[in-house]
Design a protein around this motif. Structure first.
Motif, PDB file in Angstrom:
ATOM      1  N   SER A  55      14.242  -2.506  21.802  1.00  0.00           N
ATOM      2  CA  SER A  55      12.784  -2.649  21.759  1.00  0.00           C
ATOM      3  C   SER A  55      12.306  -2.779  20.316  1.00  0.00           C
ATOM      4  CB  SER A  55      12.101  -1.482  22.475  1.00  0.00           C
ATOM      5  OG  SER A  55      12.145  -0.325  21.679  1.00  0.00           O
ATOM      6  N   LYS A  56      13.022  -2.129  19.394  1.00  0.00           N
ATOM      7  CA  LYS A  56      12.628  -2.282  17.983  1.00  0.00           C
ATOM      8  C   LYS A  56      12.939  -3.685  17.488  1.00  0.00           C
ATOM      9  CE  LYS A  56      11.858   2.031  17.706  1.00  0.00           C
ATOM     10  NZ  LYS A  56      11.570   3.267  17.061  1.00  0.00           N
ATOM     11  N   ALA A  57      14.070  -4.218  17.925  1.00  0.00           N
ATOM     12  CA  ALA A  57      14.401  -5.588  17.527  1.00  0.00           C
ATOM     13  C   ALA A  57      13.381  -6.550  18.120  1.00  0.00           C
ATOM     14  CB  ALA A  57      15.809  -5.945  17.997  1.00  0.00           C
ATOM     15  N   VAL A 419      16.468 -12.288  10.154  1.00  0.00           N
ATOM     16  CA  VAL A 419      17.874 -11.932  10.349  1.00  0.00           C
ATOM     17  C   VAL A 419      18.248 -10.753   9.462  1.00  0.00           C
ATOM     18  CG1 VAL A 419      20.231 -12.757  10.040  1.00  0.00           C
ATOM     19  CG2 VAL A 419      18.545 -14.234  11.124  1.00  0.00           C
ATOM     20  N   LEU A 420      17.803 -10.785   8.205  1.00  0.00           N
ATOM     21  CA  LEU A 420      18.133  -9.680   7.303  1.00  0.00           C
ATOM     22  C   LEU A 420      17.560  -8.368   7.807  1.00  0.00           C
ATOM     23  CD1 LEU A 420      17.692 -11.211   3.729  1.00  0.00           C
ATOM     24  CD2 LEU A 420      19.801 -10.665   4.964  1.00  0.00           C
ATOM     25  N   MET A 425      18.517  -3.177  10.224  1.00  0.00           N
ATOM     26  CA  MET A 425      18.240  -2.175  11.244  1.00  0.00           C
ATOM     27  C   MET A 425      19.530  -1.750  11.931  1.00  0.00           C
ATOM     28  SD  MET A 425      14.699  -3.734  12.764  1.00  0.00           S
ATOM     29  CE  MET A 425      14.873  -3.174  14.409  1.00  0.00           C
ATOM     30  N   SER A 426      20.369  -2.715  12.260  1.00  0.00           N
ATOM     31  CA  SER A 426      21.567  -2.365  13.008  1.00  0.00           C
ATOM     32  C   SER A 426      22.540  -1.573  12.124  1.00  0.00           C
ATOM     33  CB  SER A 426      22.200  -3.626  13.599  1.00  0.00           C
ATOM     34  OG  SER A 426      23.331  -3.996  12.876  1.00  0.00           O
ATOM     35  N   ARG A 427      22.585  -1.951  10.845  1.00  0.00           N
ATOM     36  CA  ARG A 427      23.469  -1.203   9.955  1.00  0.00           C
ATOM     37  C   ARG A 427      23.016   0.244   9.845  1.00  0.00           C
ATOM     38  NH1 ARG A 427      23.017  -4.196   5.282  1.00  0.00           N
ATOM     39  NH2 ARG A 427      23.711  -6.043   6.383  1.00  0.00           N
TER      40      ARG A 427
ATOM     41  N   SER B 108      10.774  -2.505   7.144  1.00  0.00           N
ATOM     42  CA  SER B 108      12.188  -2.384   7.460  1.00  0.00           C
ATOM     43  C   SER B 108      13.070  -2.599   6.255  1.00  0.00           C
ATOM     44  CB  SER B 108      12.565  -3.409   8.518  1.00  0.00           C
ATOM     45  OG  SER B 108      11.642  -3.350   9.558  1.00  0.00           O
ATOM     46  N   ILE B 109      12.444  -2.978   5.154  1.00  0.00           N
ATOM     47  CA  ILE B 109      13.255  -3.301   3.988  1.00  0.00           C
ATOM     48  C   ILE B 109      13.365  -2.084   3.103  1.00  0.00           C
ATOM     49  CG2 ILE B 109      13.301  -4.710   1.908  1.00  0.00           C
ATOM     50  CD1 ILE B 109      12.024  -6.916   3.535  1.00  0.00           C
TER      51      ILE B 109
END
Ligand code: HDD
Ligand code: HEM
Ligand code: HEM
Lengths: 453, 332
Positions: A55-57, A419-420, A425-427, B108-109
């Protein structure tokens, strides 16, 4: 003419970008809710964690989808003012309905994304359900507008070419909506499902073989594999309808030159005036596919006035074959999964299966783009089939190539940024577990003192 | 009222909602932009972000609504505007992309420089986007858009009145945002931020008022039709706007808070409708009338049906969203 080319390239580029995000808008909510539901029903923490991360993505993708969609709305007017002026009153009806769906989607998206902590679990789950409906409704309204461009009806013109009467129901339920809309919705489910599964397949190949990765692959993959066979069925219907109603488009992508029965179906190759070169030919199959009999007469390009033939027939032909080829390959991937699951209740364990899943997402996107090339380029030189030429519709404003270059640069930045951000986020999730909810776009506000910009 | 007039009213309702919610949204970016260095601007920025985050997306769908209603109900006007004012419109669209991206990505950065760059992108485009939208509205009101389109790409909007309207849009957004942020800070029990934004609301309100007065003078010389109607049929709305605006300023100056938001919103709404009355019955003064540009009846009916359906479906949902936000249930 030059302006026309620039405007077409710009339209195509921005649409191609948007449609990938729109696919997530259509299908992502349903896939997230499946994980959410499994998590709640079976008390499965991993499934809930997936739903929450996804949901965050989705928040990031939705934001990018919203801005690129807004750009498209501007472009209709900026690039094709004559088209909108003449046909806005018919074509616009579908878009007016779209507004309701997007609005509702944006609202419930916000509630769902920010509701994880404070809403009760089932209330939160149900707050996501409207998004599934609005995704489908939004796709219906936009794609039916496009279907109308392919098979326009429900309007009357006066002598000056102005629309003087409209029949909204006929506009909305034109002959092409019945296959274009389901085809696009299924494409949305395939693109989203295979792309998500790809990500977890790559992770698994890199040695992350935990339950989270397994589930993260299995849920979206199952959804996409169920959509695949239905998609082929719908696509087949679409092809027959196009042969019927838009013979020039059909002749273009099948590269049929001479009208007649017993048409050969060519797979691959280059389309020239004297037929397909370098292709595998299957005698009679093309006629058979159109009318279930080898005697079916198929219209050839030569019978169509030269200034009404679609350009770039090789591109059309290869796009069509690419779409069908990928659709078939993805179906086989689903069959593989189904057989192994039926025998062992497990995902196929070989690395080859994971590799196939890893590329399935990119393949689904390629099929999506190919399909839109078939539809849009195949309709040329018309912007509204048989009614208005794209050349008549285009703006007289200068500087479109400049705008095109600027938009390409801007979108490269936008795509890279998205994408970054998703990768970061996933990292972070991997490194820290789920403790750091403060770091997503719409996530909770940061504690005071940490914020900066 | 004809069907075409009804459609025009629907268009204006959309414009009003966008002016209030979209305007405040842009205004938040304005205050972010001038909040000062990283340390000094920390708290106001956090406050702004917190208030904007959940409603950002929904606020902007009003723009889509306006575009879609315009092209469906008044396709000729849409074509004329788009083929004339494409420069400021394209710049506004650019601003929307940059703003959305800056806003969505910046949290997010982790890398500080990148994050600052994103924040700056968000803030700068928050000012440029409403400015260019304002020039479009100013150019339309000034009667610079010919009915059959393809007007000059630059001289139609690089003129005093459109430029001033652009500045007015920025100031109005900043004013509304500051007023909303006063209320939000108060709700969160943050007295310091409440005072901070109250001072800014006062300044922005004064600026917007001054710009509006200059605007009237320019209207007199550049857009006589609109000026005449505004000072006749539109006069009650002008007076209403002035009264609301002055009352809100008085509240801000004296520390009163009750009724602040309705008064500030009222001042803006009255201006939007004043503009509508001033243009009536023209969509493009004085070359294209609402009735001349309108789509056929069944299309106008569908616009009305869609609008009513939206009122039934969207308004309660939107209400739910704002309610949940106010109750801090969407804060995680
Ligand atoms: C995941 C994506 C995907 C896959 C696997 C397929 N398609 Fe497709 N196709 C699309 C995604 C797509 C689309 C979403 O890109 C299009 C563009 C317009 C539309 O309605 O759907 C499309 C258009 C489209 C058209 C043109 C419709 C028109 O011009 O109105 C035809 C004839 C087909 N498809 C046929 C097929 C067949 C026979 C397939 C069998 C395997 C197939 N498609 C698989
Ligand atoms: C087949 C083509 C298209 C489909 C299926 C589609 C679908 C969608 C979906 C599902 C969304 C929701 C946002 C998201 O989740 O990312 C979206 C956003 C949007 N789309 Fe498209 N779209 C398509 C093409 C277009 C076109 C041609 C336009 C131009 C008018 C457009 C305008 C918009 C707008 C304005 C938004 C933002 C709405 C919001 O803020 O929620 N779309 N689109
Ligand atoms: C979303 C996926 C879509 C893609 C990838 C796509 C692709 C394209 C392409 C390749 C062109 C250029 C045609 C050429 O160069 O010959 C084009 C043009 C166009 N498309 Fe689409 N299209 C999509 C969906 C839509 C939808 C949903 C609509 C409208 C509802 C639409 C409306 C148009 C218009 C107005 C043009 C310009 C005129 C023309 O060249 O036909 N497209 N699109």
């Amino acid at each position: 003419m030059n302006n026309l080319l620039a405007a077409r390239e710009l339209m195509a580029f921005t649409l191609a970008f948007h449609i990938v995000l729109a696919s997530f808008g259509i299908a992502f909510p349903a896939i997230i809710l499946i994980a959410n539901w499994l998590g709640l029903k079976r008390d499965d923490a991993d499934a809930l964690r997936l739903a929450r991360r996804w949901s965050k993505a989705m928040a990031v993708m939705f934001a990018v989808g919203a801005v690129t969609g807004t750009v498209l709305s501007f472009e209709f007017g900026l690039l094709w003012p004559r088209f909108m002026e003449r046909y806005g009153d018919a074509f616009g009806i579908a878009f007016a309905i779209e507004g309701i769906f997007f609005f509702t989607e944006a609202i419930f998206l916000a509630i769902y994304i920010y509701g994880w902590k404070r809403l009760s679990p089932w209330a939160h789950f149900w707050s996501g359900v409207p998004m599934v409906i609005t995704g489908i409704g939004g796709a219906f309204s936009v794609v039916t507008a496009n279907a109308w461009m392919n098979q326009p009806q429900g309007f009357t013109l006066d002598a000056a070419g102005r629309v003087v009467e409209t029949e909204p129901f006929k506009v909305l339920f034109n002959p092409a909506w019945g296959y274009e809309v389901p085809h696009m919705i299924l494409a949305g489910y395939m693109v989203t499902g295979f792309l998500l599964a790809s990500i977890y397949a790559v992770g698994t190949l890199r040695g992350r073989r935990d339950r989270l990765h397994r589930l993260g692959m299995l849920i979206p993959l199952t959804v996409a594999c169920i959509a695949a066979p239905i998609q082929i069925f719908v696509g087949d219907t679409a092809a027959r309808a196009v042969a019927d109603h838009q013979p020039a488009k059909f002749a273009g992508f099948e590269c049929v030159q001479e009208t007649g029965p017993n048409q050969t179906e060519y797979v691959g190759g280059i389309c020239t005036d004297s037929g397909v070169k370098g292709a595998i030919g299957i005698p009679d199959l093309d006629s058979y596919l159109v009318g279930f009999s080898s005697g079916t007469v198929v219209t050839g390009l030569k019978q169509i006035p030269a200034d009404e033939r679609p350009p770039a027939n090789t591109l059309l032909h290869l796009s069509f074959d690419g779409m069908v080829g990928i659709g078939t390959a993805l179906l086989l991937l689903g069959v593989w999964l189904a057989i192994v699951w039926w025998r062992r209740r497990d995902i196929p364990g070989t690395a080859w299966f994971l590799r196939a899943v890893a590329i399935s997402g990119a393949a689904a996107v390629a099929a999506l783009w190919a399909g839109w090339i078939v539809t849009e380029v195949g309709r040329q030189p018309w912007i509204v089939q048989g009614q208005m030429r794209t050349a008549e519709a285009v703006t007289r404003a200068g500087g479109i190539w400049f705008a095109f270059a600027a938009v390409v640069l801007l979108y490269i930045g936008l795509g890279t940024g998205a994408v970054l951000v998703l990768r970061a986020m996933s990292r972070r999730w991997r490194a820290e577990g789920d403790g750091d909810d403060a770091e997503t776009p719409y996530g909770p506000a940061e504690p005071i003192g940490e914020a900066s910009s | 009222m004809t069907k075409a007039d009804v459609a025009a009213v629907i268009l204006w309702i959309g414009a009003t909602l966008y002016a209030v919610f979209g305007g405040a949204d842009f205004g938040g970016g304005f205050w972010d932009l001038i909040a000062g260095g990283a340390e000094r601007g920390e708290r106001p920025r956090a406050r702004i972000q917190r208030s904007l985050t959940p409603v950002w997306e929904a606020n902007h769908v009003w723009l889509i609504f306006i575009l879609v209603v315009l092209w469906t109900a008044f396709p000729d006007a849409f074509g004329a505007i788009m083929s004339t004012l494409y420069v400021p419109l394209a710049l506004a669209a650019l601003g929307i992309v940059l703003r959305g991206a800056g806003f969505a990505f910046r949290k997010s950065i982790r890398r500080l420089e990148l994050r600052r760059a994103m924040g700056a992108t968000f803030a700068i485009s928050s000012v440029l986007t409403p400015f260019f939208m304002g020039t479009v509205v100013g150019a339309i009101a000034a009667g610079n858009v010919p009915a059959d389109g393809n007007g000059d790409a630059f001289s139609t909007w690089i003129q005093p009145l459109p430029i001033l309207t652009g500045a007015l849009f920025v100031a109005t957004g900043a004013y509304l945002a500051a007023v909303f942020l006063v209320a939000d800070s108060r709700g969160a029990g943050d007295g310091e931020m409440e005072g901070y934004f109250a001072r800014r609301a006062l300044a922005a309100g004064l600026a917007a008022g001054a710009l509006a007065v200059v605007g009237l003078v320019l209207l007199h010389s550049e857009a006589r039709y609109a000026y005449d109607r505004l000072t006749a049929e539109g006069l009650p709305l002008v007076i209403l706007s002035a009264l609301c605006g002055l009352a809100a300023l008085a509240l801000l100056a004296t520390g009163g808070r009750r009724g602040l938001r309705p008064l500030a919103v009222g001042a803006v709404v009255a201006v939007v409708w004043g503009w509508g009355v001033a243009q009536f019955p023209y969509l493009l003064p004085t070359s294209l009338k609402i009735s001349q540009s309108a789509a056929p009846g069944p299309t106008l009916d569908s616009v009305l049906i869609v609008f009513l359906a939206a009122a039934v479906v969207v308004l309660p949902s939107l209400g739910l969203l704002y309610w949940l936000t106010q109750r801090q249930l969407l804060d995680e």
